[in-house]
Design a protein around this motif. Structure first.
Motif, PDB file in Angstrom:
ATOM      1  N   LEU A 112      54.120 -82.546  -9.147  1.00 51.42           N
ATOM      2  CA  LEU A 112      55.505 -82.360  -8.724  1.00 51.42           C
ATOM      3  C   LEU A 112      55.648 -81.705  -7.359  1.00 51.42           C
ATOM      4  O   LEU A 112      56.658 -81.853  -6.701  1.00 51.42           O
ATOM      5  N   PRO A 136      58.283 -84.819  -6.135  1.00 51.81           N
ATOM      6  CA  PRO A 136      59.711 -84.694  -6.422  1.00 51.81           C
ATOM      7  C   PRO A 136      60.306 -83.295  -6.263  1.00 51.81           C
ATOM      8  O   PRO A 136      61.451 -83.173  -5.842  1.00 51.81           O
ATOM      9  N   HIS A 222      59.045 -88.234 -19.050  1.00 50.30           N
ATOM     10  CA  HIS A 222      59.368 -87.263 -17.992  1.00 50.30           C
ATOM     11  C   HIS A 222      60.681 -87.659 -17.346  1.00 50.30           C
ATOM     12  O   HIS A 222      60.757 -88.670 -16.678  1.00 50.30           O
ATOM     13  N   ARG A 223      61.733 -86.828 -17.565  1.00 52.05           N
ATOM     14  CA  ARG A 223      63.060 -87.212 -17.128  1.00 52.05           C
ATOM     15  C   ARG A 223      63.519 -86.453 -15.900  1.00 52.05           C
ATOM     16  O   ARG A 223      64.642 -86.615 -15.449  1.00 52.05           O
ATOM     17  N   GLY A 224      62.652 -85.591 -15.388  1.00 52.13           N
ATOM     18  CA  GLY A 224      62.998 -84.880 -14.158  1.00 52.13           C
ATOM     19  C   GLY A 224      64.135 -83.896 -14.333  1.00 52.13           C
ATOM     20  O   GLY A 224      64.984 -83.749 -13.461  1.00 52.13           O
ATOM     21  N   ILE A 225      64.154 -83.189 -15.468  1.00 53.40           N
ATOM     22  CA  ILE A 225      65.265 -82.277 -15.746  1.00 53.40           C
ATOM     23  C   ILE A 225      65.329 -81.126 -14.749  1.00 53.40           C
ATOM     24  O   ILE A 225      66.398 -80.716 -14.316  1.00 53.40           O
ATOM     25  N   LYS A 227      64.398 -81.052 -11.603  1.00 50.73           N
ATOM     26  CA  LYS A 227      64.957 -81.503 -10.321  1.00 50.73           C
ATOM     27  C   LYS A 227      66.454 -81.772 -10.457  1.00 50.73           C
ATOM     28  O   LYS A 227      67.234 -81.419  -9.575  1.00 50.73           O
ATOM     29  N   LEU A 228      66.849 -82.373 -11.586  1.00 50.92           N
ATOM     30  CA  LEU A 228      68.275 -82.647 -11.805  1.00 50.92           C
ATOM     31  C   LEU A 228      69.080 -81.351 -11.788  1.00 50.92           C
ATOM     32  O   LEU A 228      70.180 -81.295 -11.244  1.00 50.92           O
TER      33      LEU A 228
ATOM     34  N   VAL B 102      61.495 -94.206 -19.098  1.00 46.83           N
ATOM     35  CA  VAL B 102      61.193 -93.742 -17.745  1.00 46.83           C
ATOM     36  C   VAL B 102      60.237 -94.718 -17.068  1.00 46.83           C
ATOM     37  O   VAL B 102      59.728 -95.632 -17.696  1.00 46.83           O
ATOM     38  N   PHE B 135      70.730 -88.517 -17.585  1.00 53.52           N
ATOM     39  CA  PHE B 135      69.653 -88.428 -16.596  1.00 53.52           C
ATOM     40  C   PHE B 135      69.760 -89.539 -15.563  1.00 53.52           C
ATOM     41  O   PHE B 135      68.776 -89.909 -14.935  1.00 53.52           O
ATOM     42  N   SER B 138      68.225 -89.149 -12.145  1.00 57.66           N
ATOM     43  CA  SER B 138      66.860 -88.674 -12.032  1.00 57.66           C
ATOM     44  C   SER B 138      65.991 -89.691 -11.307  1.00 57.66           C
ATOM     45  O   SER B 138      66.231 -90.892 -11.336  1.00 57.66           O
ATOM     46  N   TYR B 139      64.935 -89.184 -10.670  1.00 53.80           N
ATOM     47  CA  TYR B 139      64.035 -90.053  -9.913  1.00 53.80           C
ATOM     48  C   TYR B 139      63.135 -90.884 -10.812  1.00 53.80           C
ATOM     49  O   TYR B 139      62.538 -91.840 -10.376  1.00 53.80           O
ATOM     50  N   HIS B 140      63.000 -90.487 -12.071  1.00 56.64           N
ATOM     51  CA  HIS B 140      61.968 -91.094 -12.907  1.00 56.64           C
ATOM     52  C   HIS B 140      62.543 -91.881 -14.083  1.00 56.64           C
ATOM     53  O   HIS B 140      61.809 -92.300 -14.965  1.00 56.64           O
ATOM     54  N   VAL B 141      63.880 -92.039 -14.132  1.00 61.61           N
ATOM     55  CA  VAL B 141      64.495 -92.657 -15.315  1.00 61.61           C
ATOM     56  C   VAL B 141      64.965 -94.072 -14.982  1.00 61.61           C
ATOM     57  O   VAL B 141      65.568 -94.308 -13.944  1.00 61.61           O
TER      58      VAL B 141
END
Lengths: 543, 189
Positions: A112, A136, A222-225, A227-228, B102, B135, B138-141
């Motif tokens: 990351l 990210p 992995h949903r990037g919580i 970063k969100l 994702v 989400f 999000s960059y990964h979804v």
């Protein structure tokens, strides 16, 4: 803590010591490993539990924060900080030889933030695909979807682990190591497998039907919580925590709300504290019931699964009547709770307590002493206390290894210092201890609710807060006891209405990091049963 | 043609939403007329198929737990003949995608879908599978699984209640009931 300060200055004379929310020590990257190992091994107060390892893009430098604490007294905490200003090839020293839990955490920081750790034996990206463009969590990350398009092409998994090693003379060499041996027989368990409790990918090498080694691949959810969250205001990001470990949704959200309230100095009304504590415990019971149901299902008892889900449904009805949500409860907000209790809440909960006690006896009667169940749990999946501490395995699983690690006892929050309950600890270290711990914790949770349910005071359910909440500049931590172990929140604020960096400490990541250790030399069929006894939730790991 | 043939027990035809799509679909299927004998044979086959859809649960997150609730005693998916959850795509008729998909998962989802035997159906359960849900930024979804594969029924909610899942499954049953394998083949006269 004065002696610790002295010890730090003796070891690293140039260290910068600050008294913030926690005692914070900033050191050079070269000195970090020395300091960490001194703190870990000192006889006075060994800091042998790495709670959180957080990579931060501080703007001028890429850094890492370590929250350490003492495994005997979890309230003795210290924060180490280090960083490097090299953004093209950032290198820091690994602490994976001191704390096992650092292995996965450092790989996550690499994926990351792009920081590579010297002397970590395995520096593959943890959550993201190998070919992911950019890092990210860096502030200059380019989110253009054309850089990382959705690809439907499957890639072969290459079992080669790059690493950087420091030689005796201080020079660095880059090497590539093999994860498995050449003639290993490898099977894939997951990512789409009904018994991995989610989308985890275990590459398992076998000798006959005995597990030789497990390589964990994560990131399939992995949903990037984190970063969100950086682009959301504080009240907006609350709902994301519910979807981390959805089985203890309310407790996670409690942790985040507590962190924001402590930082902003918001006083939570007493009635809200009561509601929070009761709902947390009900949530814990529903989570343990599901854990019990799926664990027994993994061991082949399908009827037991139906029983566990049946009792859980009563709780879901109570949640639904209170706030409209069944699984995702959406009850806590900054300053209190969103919805008041409904008029029949007390009767419903009291009736449930009586009913649940009866059912617990039944569970024990027909499964806990079943000869097949005993054969598949006793002396299977042994996790010694030192390993539990080193991997950071908390919750019912950690307490099954004889480690007193209940945050509710060590650092009471909400109303836990006013109620009486036992911390359930067992010393057998096997699957059966973890299994029994969950059932006993249900009993303790019932006991806690019993003490609170009759004395809920009247009054406000939510403190008045500003429409836009700004946290003062600083770093804020909070730790709560979720159903699977310690859930931690770290917020770095720069005085804005958005957080600068948010990190969630996932209890399940530690549970999974211990799986390769405890499954070694066990039968492949027991791997599923051990996984059930650890009871991890994958979206909590991947965030 | 008579549309009233599409019967679901206990819910009258008029109470379903989106009957227009079904009617349009039926019109399209019956445009060339239906053979009387083979059409009836189709009805019998579809009666059997629609009441024994075996699902493959592609559960990645929260929605999977709601599916477990739906499968357990209280909601009891067995009432619809769908309790036989298959873990192998080769044996499944219906894929229920429950949870966020994702980037890393997308190729695997597509591969499992490709492994299923025809006729196959997909039900997208929950906001994440429909659009990315909470989400979406999000960059990964993946922003909706319809970008990866065809979807028959979307069930909104975060997560959807078991009742909404059942409603979606009944909509799918109606779709299965009007399909024709034998009766509407274009024949050269």
């Amino acid at each position: 803590m004065e002696t610790i300060k002295k010890l730090v200055l003796d070891t690293v004379p140039g260290a910068l010591i600050e008294e913030k929310q926690k005692l914070t020590i900033t050191v050079d990257p070269q000195k970090l490993h020395l300091l960490a190992s001194t703190l870990r091994t000192n006889s006075e107060l060994p800091f042998d539990f790495l709670v959180q390892l957080t990579g931060v893009d501080r703007g001028d430098e890429l850094g890492v924060n370590y929250l350490l604490c003492n495994s005997g007294d979890l309230s003795k905490e210290i924060v180490l900080k280090t960083g490097t200003s090299d953004r093209d090839n950032p290198l820091l020293y690994s602490v994976a030889d001191l704390y096992e839990t650092a292995h996965f955490n450092e790989r996550e920081v690499y994926a990351l933030l792009g920081i590579r750790f010297i002397n970590n034996p395995d520096m593959r990206k943890f959550l993201l695909n190998v070919g992911w463009v950019g890092y990210p969590l860096r502030k200059d990350y380019n989110p253009d979807p054309h850089l990382n398009p959705v690809s439907l092409e499957s890639h072969d998994i290459i079992d080669k682990a790059p690493r950087i090693r420091e030689l005796e003379d201080g020079s660095l060499v880059e090497e590539v190591g093999n994860v498995f041996e050449d003639d290993d027989y490898i099977i894939n368990i997951g990512p789409q497998h009904p018994s991995t409790h989610g989308v985890m990918h275990f590459r398992t090498s076998l000798d006959g039907e005995v597990v030789k080694k497990i390589d964990v691949h994560s990131g399939y959810i992995h949903r990037g919580i984190e970063k969100l969250s950086e682009s959301m205001m504080y009240p907006q990001m609350l709902h994301l925590t519910d979807r981390l470990d959805y089985l203890s949704a309310n407790i996670n959200r409690h942790g985040l709300c507590m962190c924001i309230e402590n930082a902003a100095g918001i006083e939570v009304p007493l009635r809200a504290q009561y509601i929070r504590t009761i709902m947390d415990e009900l949530n814990r019971i529903s989570s343990h019931l599901l854990a019990w149901a799926t664990h027994t299902n993994d061991l082949g008892a399908v009827t037991a699964f139906i029983y566990g889900m049946r009792e859980r449904e009563i709780l879901l009805d109570i949640f639904e009547k209170t706030c409209g949500g069944r699984l995702i409860i959406n009850q806590n907000v900054v300053g209190g709770v969103m919805f008041d209790l409904y008029p029949g809440f007390r009767q419903d909960v009291t009736a449930f307590i009586v009913y649940m006690r009866k059912q617990l006896k039944e569970y024990n009667r027909f499964f806990s002493h079943n000869v097949i169940a005993l054969g598949r749990m006793i002396n299977v999946g042994l996790l010694k206390k030192e390993d539990a501490v080193s991997h950071g395995v908390t919750g019912p699983s950690g307490r099954g290894s004889g480690w007193s690690c209940d945050i509710r006892k060590h650092m009471p929050y909400a109303l836990y210092d006013q109620v009486e309950f036992d911390e359930v600890i067992r010393y057998e270290c096997d699957s059966y201890a973890r299994y029994r711990n969950r059932l006993d914790e249900i009993e303790q949770s019932l006991h806690i609710i019993e003490q609170l349910i009759d004395s809920i005071p009247g009054g406000e359910i939510c403190a008045k807060t500003k429409a836009v909440i700004r946290l003062p500049e600083g770093e804020f931590f909070s730790r709560v006891e979720a159903a699977r172990g310690e859930f931690g929140v770290f917020i770095e604020s720069r005085g804005d209405k958005f957080p600068y960096r948010v990190k969630f400490r996932s209890p399940s990541l530690s549970l999974v990091s211990a799986i390769p250790l405890i499954c070694k030399n066990e039968k492949i069929s027991d791997f599923i049963g051990i996984g059930g006894s650890m009871d991890y939730v994958i979206p909590d790991i991947d965030r | 043609m008579e549309i009233k043939d599409v019967k679901i027990k206990n819910i009258p035809y008029e109470e379903f939403n989106d009957n227009e799509t079904l009617e349009k679909y039926l019109q399209e299927l019956q445009a060339n007329g239906v053979n009387v004998v083979l059409g009836k044979l189709d009805e019998i086959i579809n009666w059997g198929r629609s009441n024994s859809l075996w699902p493959l649960i592609f559960a990645t997150s929260c929605c999977g737990i709601e599916f477990m609730s739906a499968a357990a005693a209280h909601h009891d998916i067995a009432r619809f003949g769908m309790e036989v959850t298959r873990n192998s795509p080769r044996q499944a008729d219906l894929m229920i995608v429950a949870g966020t998909i994702v980037h890393k998962m997308a190729p695997l989802l597509r591969r499992v879908y490709d492994q299923m035997a025809e006729p196959k159906y997909v039900l997208a359960m929950g906001a994440c599978t429909i659009s990315g849900g909470p989400f979406v930024n999000s960059y990964h979804v993946v922003q909706g699984i319809d970008k990866i594969m065809p979807v028959d029924v979307f069930v909104p909610g975060c997560p959807p209640r078991p009742e909404s899942l059942f409603y979606g499954l009944m909509q799918l049953q109606r779709k299965v009931k009007v399909e024709q394998f034998l009766g509407n083949q274009e024949r050269k006269r």
